[in-house]
Design a protein around this motif. Sequence first.
Motif, mmCIF file in Angstrom:
data_model
loop_
_atom_site.group_PDB
_atom_site.id
_atom_site.type_symbol
_atom_site.label_atom_id
_atom_site.label_comp_id
_atom_site.label_asym_id
_atom_site.label_seq_id
_atom_site.Cartn_x
_atom_site.Cartn_y
_atom_site.Cartn_z
ATOM 1 N N LYS A 1 0.840 -1.190 0.000
ATOM 2 C CA LYS A 1 0.000 0.000 0.000
ATOM 3 C C LYS A 1 0.882 1.250 0.000
ATOM 4 C CE LYS A 1 -3.975 -2.207 0.682
ATOM 5 N NZ LYS A 1 -3.806 -3.253 -0.336
ATOM 6 N N ARG B 1 -1.257 3.194 4.030
ATOM 7 C CA ARG B 1 -0.746 2.323 5.082
ATOM 8 C C ARG B 1 -0.941 2.985 6.443
ATOM 9 N NH1 ARG B 1 4.630 1.304 3.007
ATOM 10 N NH2 ARG B 1 5.388 2.585 4.704
ATOM 11 N N GLN B 2 -0.640 4.262 6.477
ATOM 12 C CA GLN B 2 -0.797 4.980 7.735
ATOM 13 C C GLN B 2 -2.268 5.079 8.130
ATOM 14 O OE1 GLN B 2 1.527 5.669 9.703
ATOM 15 N NE2 GLN B 2 3.276 5.320 8.381
ATOM 16 N N LEU C 1 -4.704 2.939 7.321
ATOM 17 C CA LEU C 1 -5.144 1.619 7.799
ATOM 18 C C LEU C 1 -4.580 1.344 9.192
ATOM 19 C CD1 LEU C 1 -4.837 -0.584 4.588
ATOM 20 C CD2 LEU C 1 -6.785 0.734 5.429
ATOM 21 N N ALA C 2 -3.327 1.776 9.377
ATOM 22 C CA ALA C 2 -2.715 1.592 10.690
ATOM 23 C C ALA C 2 -3.491 2.343 11.762
ATOM 24 C CB ALA C 2 -1.268 2.079 10.653
ATOM 25 N N PHE D 1 -6.706 2.929 11.852
ATOM 26 C CA PHE D 1 -7.885 2.141 12.223
ATOM 27 C C PHE D 1 -7.482 1.011 13.172
ATOM 28 C CE2 PHE D 1 -9.593 3.882 8.209
ATOM 29 C CZ PHE D 1 -10.744 4.435 8.716
ATOM 30 N N ALA D 2 -6.401 0.347 12.807
ATOM 31 C CA ALA D 2 -5.963 -0.781 13.618
ATOM 32 C C ALA D 2 -5.564 -0.316 15.019
ATOM 33 C CB ALA D 2 -4.789 -1.480 12.942
ATOM 34 N N GLN E 1 -1.553 8.944 14.777
ATOM 35 C CA GLN E 1 -1.299 8.900 13.344
ATOM 36 C C GLN E 1 -1.391 10.278 12.687
ATOM 37 O OE1 GLN E 1 0.351 6.212 13.167
ATOM 38 N NE2 GLN E 1 -0.557 5.506 11.279
ATOM 39 N N TYR F 1 2.344 11.566 10.738
ATOM 40 C CA TYR F 1 2.477 10.273 10.053
ATOM 41 C C TYR F 1 1.523 10.239 8.865
ATOM 42 C CZ TYR F 1 5.058 8.218 13.935
ATOM 43 O OH TYR F 1 6.008 7.929 14.858
#
Lengths: 382, 648
Positions: free
Chosen positions: A227, A232-233, A235-236, A238-239, A253, A257
């Motif tokens: 990604k 990527r950031q 999605l990170a 959310f995680a 984030q 970031y």
Amino acid sequence: MPHERAGHPAQARSLFNPATVIAVGAIALTFLGLSILFSASAWFKQGPYYYLNKQLIGVVAAAVLCFVVSRIDLDYARRYAWWIAGALGVMLVLVLIPHVGIEVKGSKRWLGVGSLRLQVSEFAKLGLVFCLAHYLALNQTRLGEFKRGYLIPLGLVFGFAGLVVLEPDFGTAALIIAVGLALLFMAGAKWRYIAPTAIAVVGAFSLLVMFTPNRLRRMMEFLSEEKSYQLRQALAAFAAGGTEGTGLGQGRQQLSYLPEAHTDFIFSVVGEELGLGFTLGVVAVFTMIFIAGLVHLRRAPNMFQFLLVLGSVLLICVQAIVNLGVVTGIFPTKGMSLPFISAGLSNLLLMGMLVGIILNTQRTWGRAVLPERGRAMREVLA
Amino acid sequence: MSKGFASNYRIVLLATVCFGSFGAVAARLVWLQIVDREKLVASIARTRQSATPIPEIARRGDILDARGGVLATSSPRLAVGLDPWALLKRDEPKWSQLAALLQITEADIAAAARRRFRDEPTVTRSPVVKTDPSTGRLTINLTPPVIVEDDDDDDATDTPEESGRKQVRWTVLAKEVSEQTYAEIVKLGVKGVRGERAYRRVYPNNQLAAHLLGYVNRQQDAAAGVEAQYDFYLRGQQGWRVSERDGRGGELPQFLTRRVAPAHGYHVQLSIDLIVQDIVEQELAHLGEKYRPAKASIIVSDPQTGFILGLGNYPTFDLNAYNKVPAAEMARMKNVAVADSYEPGSVFKIVPAAAALEERLVTVGRVFDCTIERVVHRGTNVSLPAEDHPMGDLTLAEIISRSSNKGAAQLGLLLGEEKLHRYAQAFGFGRKLGFPVGGEVAGTLHHWKKWYPIDITRITMGHSVSSTVLQMHQAMSVIAADGVLLRPQLVRQIRDAANDVVLRYDRTEIGRAVSPETARTVAAMLVGVTRKGEGGRPGGTAPEAAIEGFDVAGKTGTSQKLIDGAYSKKHHVASFVGFFPAGRPQVVISVIVDDADHMAPGGVAYGSKVAAPSFKRIGERLIPILNIQAASRPAPPRLLAAQTGGRR
């Protein structure tokens, strides 16, 4: 104007009605947006309140606009549909002219005076819906004809979309085409026209993507496992939020970031700070707005207002779907703000007007039809 | 749809598409935030630096003189550097202004901007927090942040790159920038250019007391002298805080989880007096200019307490430019007064004289025949050392004042090996005195059983024995301190940052060498050294050291240097060690000049000609500074008679 119909006087004036649901949903999302925006932008170098203040001003302006739009006589305003469309068309051209349009990061999307900047394409979306609704309502019996039922409305849609593509703003152009085609489809255009057009549009966009290296790269990134940094950031985020969320103001984030954390990618900040409950809540509210819109449409008095309200609801919901899809990595990355939540004056004003239209129709659709002719100007603003 | 504006199936189709989309988003959210969460979180943990301990630098304490004057201090400073990854293309036109502000060239900035990776992957020196899996305890490996002043500014806050190459996130452009300049740089607003604050060790008096203070090197390690020896007190305790960093490596104060404040270093107050030290070094500079000796040392101390008031060596170096000393001249950095030994020569005669008196083997007026050439000692025919000037019959006092080698040798023969050795030891020879800095050596005093028969006649005149300048100085102090050998001390007290005394050093006796009476007798005899001859009666060897209005006690020394295994007639160590006022000594001064012959009058650097005048100059300047009173105890009449009345 032919084929005007009366509303349903019996259904009038209940506080619990679809438009109220939409308005409450919009207000809820707006307030959520303000809190998240503060959290996402408080560490920006412009100062902690810079974006919050701007957004607050935008919210007030949007509320005023919403009220004004909710009070005007839509059928009267309909007389100026072509003028509105024409004016927006001219503005879309103006945006492209150097030194007239304001260029940011290579895109010419803005017209403005001083610190006030407006993104013309946002208003063009509503302008198109307005004039398309007018045209389709006018020609609703002749939509089977190739020229009137297909070529002219399609030309209208692609005319606007084309000007927006030149900015370049592929996201908004795609949104315009999607909503335009949906209206055409709902107005009753023939399948045999719509289906090939949709396929052709998809094909054209694919070609465009393939010949623009930047877009192709984005698309390949989307298709591959690797990604892009931004996604990527996102999605990170959310995680990192998980089910509970890290808490308001506790997200990491957005702290450089995640690019565009306060605008297009604000939903991932919701995900990180407030967790799954709120992200699903946001999706639910948008779904509710869509359902309420459909329920509301059942009382539409005429084709024009039906299409106008449908277009308004679609502008809200399709934009939301695209944004949510992009931020969660379902769609390839595309600049598109999240209605009511993302920072940005123009989109906020547009959303104010869209809600205003829905409130307007809620007010008028329960009412007996008055004679159209001989109305004084003062009556236009009911 | 009731009114048929749109057919039902079209509505249903539209609704399905929208519901489907919303449903897909919802499903995706569940996936991201619950199902796939662990994997994603693990993937960002690498890029995100969470909970980093950030060191907080403690201020290194000051080194102060006896009056509180600053000898070494830490001044805050500001280095400006850039992060090549944060630079923006649009800022490039500002580089010329930036370069002008930093007084570097634009090419320097461009070079720093281009270097985005470290050349080789190296071990990062940034602190690491690890959780010990067995105990669950948080262990922290803290390395202080250092602004290395080398041209190679690799010691940056570099972030690891996945490929193994390390990104350079900080390259120093200017090591020291004023606050004013920095404000202008901030106003210029070049993204990626920032300042870092640290402390820099400053020695306000440059070379003053260089051999005592030592210095702190580029890596912030104390390298020598008081800096190194008292580093434990000076350096303080680094503080730290655990915080998070954002995507650009900036600290996020809102995520500060814990903080331990730094404890600033203690101040070390020396017994050195800035003014005395300055006088000492001025005199050394004068000696250096006049005689160009190989080296020279001067020590000034308080005989009653053992505290050193001034200690200097020639040649010396500038503490602020310690790294500019050429490799060939590294000897400049040696504290030769304690780290080198020499043969003390005639000054050593105070030891056999005091010992013989203490052992009641002689009286002050005892007459010795100082023309004897040979004696039989331990069954061997031993030749006595030659005299510089022909002598006749001399009293003990005259042996000292006129520095008779044969007389001193006879004192040795009277004492015998064992006693001479014992007294030499008691005066501090052959052992370290515990001076805290400079790498003290013990000198050489062989055990008496290893002595050859001839040695006892040579050791008494300060040959065949070696000592440091400090040892000789301290031996003379024994005479000034009523027979007690004191530990030579440099540090008076240690104060904390609030200036409260945490540790105090007091007068420390090593042991008694001779009785007070003996010490006073020897002191009175030493006054004769600085007396002028009158009425045909010969004076002492060093009237040059006499200070008007004071009784000055002292002893000259002119020892031949051992060159290629033989005593040289051309290379001497000239020395004068003495104290005053003789009756109540307040200051001991040693002046030792090594190899001043080629510039000395007559080609021989006599202690009286080279060192004694320096003693006098220093002594005169110290009178007002140390408030030295001339009023001294009257010398015992019998001693005066012995000196002035000659032999009985």
